[in-house]
Design a protein around this motif. Structure first.
Motif, short mmCIF file in Angstrom:
data_model
loop_
_atom_site.label_atom_id
_atom_site.label_comp_id
_atom_site.label_asym_id
_atom_site.label_seq_id
_atom_site.Cartn_x
_atom_site.Cartn_y
_atom_site.Cartn_z
N LEU A 268 0.81 -1.22 0.00
CA LEU A 268 0.00 0.00 0.00
C LEU A 268 0.84 1.28 0.00
N THR A 272 -1.13 4.83 -0.91
CA THR A 272 -1.39 5.70 0.24
C THR A 272 -0.38 6.83 0.36
N LEU A 275 1.74 6.70 3.54
CA LEU A 275 1.12 6.65 4.87
C LEU A 275 1.09 5.24 5.44
N SER A 276 1.03 4.24 4.57
CA SER A 276 1.01 2.86 5.06
C SER A 276 2.31 2.50 5.77
#
Length: 380
Positions: A268, A272, A275-276
């Motif tokens: 991810l 993201t 952010l993941s």
């Protein structure tokens, strides 16, 4: 209740008397004293017994010795640290760089002196002289390696000899990374105390070198998939060989437990916008702390990915908007954040811990600083 009568002649109802008050007719009655009905008394409220110190039973007060939480906190401020750093910069410039090591001690003393656990502050006992000697020793070693690497193209014996000399120097340089990590941890813990009891680190460089080299190789050949196991084994070694006084810390985690979170964070990462990875870092931090224990007490960490994202976003804005001048405030934010979500749960008797300080040189600390490994932001 009072007695009354009715006059037989005029019919007036009146108090009992020898004669009617209206017509004067004799009644033949003598006045009687009023009869009062008794009203039952309301039972008085019981008066509390007065107890003495020997008989009174105090209410149960929560005690950390009974297995409750011991929390950590930080009381420093960005303004105070900024003032220290400004003075350090000025004195470092005036002394041609020599004061840098004494300035480093001032920063460490301030950060640790503002750090509190279970109501008591930590203390730092290192000196600028130790750091100066350690850095000079580390500088000589690293300088010799870099000199060999730079001189390898000019060595006699042809290309094979030159390549071999360069590879040997580069390999030694890589081996100094675990040496620096272990040496820095040994020195820094030996100079930190809580309640006048020193910390220490007693792991051997050779043992950590096996983990570092073997794990690094497996991480490389698996294209990074071995990383959670590798990082956890390093952490386990550093924790399990750390002491407070004569008592040892323990770690019971396994890197395999982090593999799912790590893989999901990688998958991810692009969707993201990174952010993941913050979510994984928070998960990793919680896992490492939650599997660390001291005596019968266990650490507990409650940090989340969202909180990490807010911390990093705030730090970035501070640095950008102030053109880097808010670095002291960023550092304070980081230390305060690290303590805010950390606690120790379980029974613990600090009074039973005995002093068992260990000697340590500052060479490893100097190596880590010169190699810019970023080992410990809290006391760096």
């Amino acid at each position: 209740m009072l007695d009354t009568m009715r006059c037989a002649k005029c019919g007036l109802t009146q108090l009992a008397a020898p004669a009617c008050k209206s017509c004067g007719t004799a009644t033949g009655l003598a006045p009687r004293a009023p009869i009062l009905r008794s009203i039952p008394a309301t039972p008085a409220a019981p008066v509390p017994a007065i107890t003495t110190a020997s008989t009174a039973k105090a209410p149960a007060v929560p005690s950390t010795a009974d297995g409750l939480e011991r929390r950590s906190s930080f009381h420093g401020s960005g303004g105070s640290l900024f003032g220290i750093q400004i003075v350090n910069i000025l004195l470092t410039l005036i002394t041609g760089g020599i004061y840098h090591f004494w300035g480093k001690v001032r920063v460490r003393s301030y950060l640790l002196g503002g750090s509190e656990f279970d109501g008591d502050r930590f203390a730092y006992h290192g000196t600028g002289k130790e750091l100066l000697i350690g850095s000079l020793t580390a500088g000589l070693v690293l300088g010799a390696l870099f000199a060999l690497m730079n001189a390898s193209p000019y060595l006699p014996g042809g290309a094979p000899a030159r390549i071999a000399a360069f590879a040997a120097a580069y390999g030694l340089l890589l081996l100094f990374i675990p040496v620096a990590i272990v040496g820095a941890r040994r020195y820094r813990l030996s100079r930190i105390s809580w309640r006048n009891i020193r910390f220490s680190f007693r792991g051997r460089v050779a043992d950590f070198l096996k983990i570092f080299a073997g794990g690094g190789f497996l991480t490389l050949v698996t294209l990074g998939l071995y990383y959670p196991v590798y990082a956890t084994k390093q952490h386990a070694f550093l924790v399990a060989h750390s002491y407070f006084g004569d008592r040892q810390f323990a770690f019971d985690g396994r890197g395999q437990d982090l593999f799912g979170s790590y893989l999901l964070g990688l998958v991810l990462l692009l969707p993201t916008l990174g952010l993941s990875w913050l979510w994984f870092l928070a998960r990793k931090q919680r896992y490492l702390w939650d599997h660390t224990s001291f005596e019968s007490a266990r650490f507990r960490c409650t940090v989340t990915g969202g909180r990490l994202a807010r911390l990093y976003t705030g730090n970035l804005l501070l640095l950008v908007l102030t053109l880097g001048l808010a670095l002291a405030w960023v550092r304070i934010r980081n230390v305060r954040f690290a303590f805010a979500y950390l606690m120790l749960r379980g029974s613990l008797d600090p009074a039973a811990i005995r002093q068992d300080a260990q000697p340590a040189a500052a060479t490893g600390d100097g190596l880590e600083s010169l190699m810019d490994l970023g080992g410990d932001f809290a006391v760096g």
